[in-house]
Design an enzyme around this catalytic site. Structure first.
Site: not given
Lengths: 311, 311, 311, 311, 311, 311
Positions: E192, E216, E190, E167, E37, E128, E221, E94
């Protein structure tokens, strides 16, 4: 965190004396020297310790400097808890600016290499440049041997002696001596012509009929001292001159040059090893007590008041 | 951005040859040496230029290294547009690990000091450690003199010669020679006892009745070559040995030691200055064309294909 | 890579004059000042350019320094190809060592903050500490205004004038003036008691019956000049004193203090803005030609010979 | 400063075993994994502690490496007194040079990222490159599992066995095994064709009629071992081969490839988790005692003598 | 200095499109992947060039990030004249703070690793965190795809549509869309609950009887969008919802989750590769023109006016 | 390692209160101010200690910032064992991005200067930007005064009060207040026109007939609060408004502006010194207990749970 002394090869006697004063022995070290001249120091176990590496970077300067860099790295990789490089004599301090276009600033190159190799703090004695600490990103403690040297001069000091700074760079130092010896100061103004030749010009202050005590931070070839002495004599100074300097490099015929002068007393320290012939009449005051005192205080987190150079 | 060659004092002839090949002259430089041994290089005008400082760090290693650090700083402060340190021989490359507790990692100390002093790129030739570039935060171009040396060996190469690696570290190099010379490889396994004493043990590959071509990256005291030669002879090799190594340090009696062997041909380069007596029968291939070629390509942003060491 | 001048708010006139001399205009900049005193400079487009940010860090020192740090960051993030901070006056240069335990080394703090904010090179004029460049990891070009000031003094210079250094730190500077004006040098030795009070002591050199030309790198409160003038007068100097200093801070009553002296001529530069009342009789020589010359040469990769301070 | 073990997710069992041996439990940690694959480790309270983060960077290499970087940062920001990254297996160690133009030096990239994220010291086991420590600016302790593996091999070791290095890079390791097992060494010379294909060529040393003990630092696909085994057999070696390697990556069909060989015994460690089917006949010696011993000594500032790899 | 595009494997099509727009081809690169890998990228000749490495660090995040670090190092060691890392999607943005004790600050870890590996500048699209540039020591250009996405939405935009920020973090973005589309803004607040579960609460602004355009910076998701849509519908919004987001991660069932909503139009970009089934009804606006424009301007030292995100 | 408090001049009362709570006295310090405005702090003996330098960087911002940099350097050179800069108010936090081309990122400039001057950790209270810690390479502990302020508001809190966030940036903070006070939240959306002028637009949440509790991290000119209050009143809020903000800068007419509003209660902290006239009706909650608690825990290596800001 134990206190450990690591001795480079530049002055093992001084390192031993420091360690002894502190009640310990230097960390066992070896210095392998490969047939092609590469150095390989090996330091003993010092993991977690508060380590002081003693290495004046006098002649041969490059070897002593490179050895110090390797020692610092060896201490770092060996897990030292804190690493202080103790340079009783700090070589390359004179190269603190470019004297002309195209030069390097050697003092900064050395400072950066020391820090890059693992030094976290420096301890030096009477550095040539008082701005040395501003050149280092790590803290620098600048100690002074002037009280010890003044103490050695005092007993035989004639009542009418005058402290002489052989050039402008030595005036602060001369004032320090003068305040301790309670003597006036005179200043020689010189023009340096080449590395070894100095043309002295004049003197500010009264030396006529007085014995001069010429003081400087270091004596390299002795030419500066020689020139100052000649100025003193030319201005009527008595021929019973005393000389004091923290660092006795004494290279390039310095003993002979100074030996020809009417010097009654020449005092220096063992910041650099002093192995001169008896003919030299050199009086050596050890900086071991000073350095041991400073290291002990640093280890115990105490102030260095009274040990520091006046800048 | 002009191409400028700065010549340290470690090999001014090589630097001149490189500059000449590139159609220029080295930047005028001086090296003052103070009476106490401190160095003060002065470089000429190179503001904005693409500067290559040529300095092999062979003996006296410390002096050459410290001079190089000062030269790099002088170039940086002098306004060089880009600074490449060219070390035809990179000293301290063998200290790429701690062989035992308490040692330093000298190769890394040197690498960090070079970068701290202003080097932005390195060019080296056949470094002792192939991982050298991983030790440097700045890019390293690792050139090879093997084709030049193989070219020098080829004309007089007997048809049944065998390339011999005197120890495991030299096998990659030996395979490079072998592929160029189209010869088989044999490998001596040795145990190094001290810096100057080597105990050879055995050989893998067929040397009986064949002339050996012993190859290595460097010859220091010659002890490794001597041991390899003895193994070859002991295994029936013919006494018409050839020896090739990029770096001819040749210290500590190397000429005598090699002179006592049945060596018909000893080829090295001028990565380090070669000033040996005619008795030595040393054939010196210059790395000046290699270095000039590489520098020219770097200056012109061309690939170095074909000049790089096989690692 | 175009040459671009960015003007901080510390001396926009000087920056404009420099730009004009170089045949351009400063990059359009704004300085927002938030109601709570936070600064927000905005620089115009300078992507890829060779940028020179002009900002003397005189009073208010902190504001000018912080503004400079922000300007440098704005240039860096705006994509400047190269960033040179031009500090005609470099504040905090006097704090190049700890005068006593517990102090900071302000000059180094400033040097590190400049580099951390994006400066890749500094240009300064007659810095207070000649070792300034050793405190900076980035190259520093130390220019001098002495020839311009000497040129301003020369026409009205009496034939028997003597150049006076008001303290030891000014001797090198005085010798520079003296060599240009072909006059002798005298030196006052002072002891500084507090920031604003100076006790002068004596003078070396002959000033009796001569007009003194007192020179220094900077005039802050004028107390040093005042003390030197009094010493000259006390030693028989004529009351037609001239004064020259590169940096005219002139704070804390300096105009009044100097106005009370028998000064026939007071020359300084616009390294700091000079907006004094006509009563001050200040003659201001601009450093704009010097800085424009230096910047132009740096941009064109030419030597600075003749513009550099003597250290 | 308490001793704290932080367990990454790469080998929680090993970390638990180390912690247990040291008489503690790992610091409570969690690893959130966002739906898009971003990792978010959370470490428990460790302010002021001496923290050892256990994370071998085996497959999936990138995830384990990034997790380790985040863990180190979490420890740093959480106030750890000292942070040691313990990589029982150090991924990317093979990329310690550019094999050809255009490659990266992955080992150095990893080393720099670890230090940038907060690691102050590394502990590794039998790294692929002995020069690993020279690639790291921070100290690296290179431990060895060879004594443990040799101890596992010894009981069933036939009296005429020969230790076989499957390539030149493994010779130092083989000699370490050989000295512990008191057996001779033979060396296979191979040429690696691609990552998974190896062409073996010849063998130095006597293997005829003897059982081979093939040793290496790591087994990836098993191709190197397979090739070495075939060479041994082709040279008359007996088909009762033993294999030992510190790091059992065992990817890409390695179990099948090794299962087809006449291997009577395959010993590795849990430097990487070993969860293979019973058919594999793998004997796993834990490095937990070694790592716990080393960590305990580092915590107590004791020497690591006897635990270190021979380089 | 030529302009060169280096394409990582995270989005070769985007890189090709950028290169094509700029009239060139990406530098030939390969990515070897070892059986265990480890990645080994190889970049073509780019010595002296102005190199832009295109690599969004979306899933698999760790692999794409490590590949990017290696690519940057390969470019640095290969002699690139300047290296800009272009991350159309910047993973870990984030994690710009510790949400609770014990976490890392992942965004800073990534920023430091990029700079340590050789990036000299970043280009990102709609990151973000607007404070991203403050986390990077190197300059960051923050571009925006909002005009392109708004342009895609405009033709079919009903006259009574309302732009909805799902949001608070999306309000600035929504206002950017609203100003371009000349529509009002409504904001959902909202809470979360977990990474994938969002509890929506209320909405500020009038959505009753209006079609919502939910915008957004990224869709992971789809849960945030789903919740906002449900709030809109619950407050009387019409079921002809449009959705726009710069970064379409679309993981963990996002297509299904969004497919169940009354979404008439879902617009995103190719900042991350979009290979979804036709059922998804995804409209993909390419950021290739935006990135090509920005890169072209950076190469030609032009301003980025009009391309930058509003923060 | 003793705990030592060093008090900058920005808030000596706060520092004394912290020290007193911790049962000690601040390290004796002086701040010399040269006639030209240069600062020279002198700190007392603190060798080996765990030092916390208390200095909010409020107006005059530049002076307080530069003094802090010098204090940090003084602590470093004075041998402090560990240095934590405590900024109860962190100036320049709003400049965490370039609002338009040509700006600097002031928050990062400050963060880098603090670290370069010797800070090893920061402690701040309710910083304007929650991403502050990502801008700092050193750990940052972000404390909150919200519980203390909420506690001060609670006794006189009407049962129908609503917590109002005056802009989107304050919503997280408002939710923190709301959870402690068990009240609903309303949010004002504003558009900032200039530094001092704010145009309020609308409010989300029910304020009609309710008294508003407007909360923010800081009050500069009071314009934001004024605008929010007007929106509340315009939407039917009762005229018994309460205001709470951690940092009371209160510059540029803020007292007058707020005094004209129907504010029954205005609560802030002494993160910045509050010396306003009694007419202001300001209630000041001290952060000394919070900071003393945090410093005590950091010194004793305890968790900060419960003291940290919610981000």
């Amino acid at each position: 965190m134990g206190l450990r002394i690591v001795a480079g090869t530049a002055s093992p006697l001084l390192a031993s004396a420091i360690a002894k004063t502190l009640g310990s022995e230097p960390v066992p070290c070896e210095l392998d020297r490969f047939p092609d001249g590469e150095l390989r120091p090996v330091v003993g176990h010092l993991r977690g310790d508060d380590v002081y590496v003693i290495q004046p970077t006098g002649p041969p300067v490059s070897d002593h400097l490179v050895e110090l860099l390797l020692l610092l790295d060896a201490c770092r990789r060996g897990g030292a808890g804190r690493i202080t490089a103790v340079l009783p004599y700090f070589g390359y301090a004179r190269q603190d600016r470019r004297g002309r276009a195209g030069e390097a600033v050697g003092a900064r190159v050395v400072a950066d290499a020391l820090a890059a190799s693992g030094a976290q703090r420096l301890v030096v004695v009477d550095p040539h440049s008082a701005a040395l600490e501003a050149m280092c990103g790590i803290p620098v403690e600048m100690l002074t041997a002037v009280p010890a040297l003044a103490g050695a001069l005092a007993p035989a000091m004639p009542g009418d002696a005058v402290v002489v700074a052989p050039d402008l760079g030595a005036v602060k130092l001369a004032e320090h001596y003068a305040s301790l010896l309670q003597r006036p100061v005179a200043v020689v103004r010189k023009t340096r012509v080449t590395g070894a030749t100095v043309r002295a010009e004049e003197i500010a202050g009264d030396v006529a009929g007085r014995p001069a005590v010429i003081v400087d931070d270091m004596i390299s070839t002795g030419a500066t001292i020689e020139a100052a002495a000649q100025v003193c004599l030319a201005h009527g100074g008595t021929p019973r001159i005393a000389v004091a300097a923290t660092h006795g490099l004494l290279v390039a015929g310095a003993p002979g040059r100074l030996g020809r002068l009417p010097v009654r007393c020449l005092v220096t320290t063992d910041s650099l090893p002093q192995n001169h012939s008896p003919a030299m009449a050199l009086q050596v005051e050890s900086v071991a007590p000073l350095l041991a005192d400073a290291i002990g205080r640093l280890y115990h987190d105490q102030p260095l008041a009274g040990l520091l150079a006046r800048t």
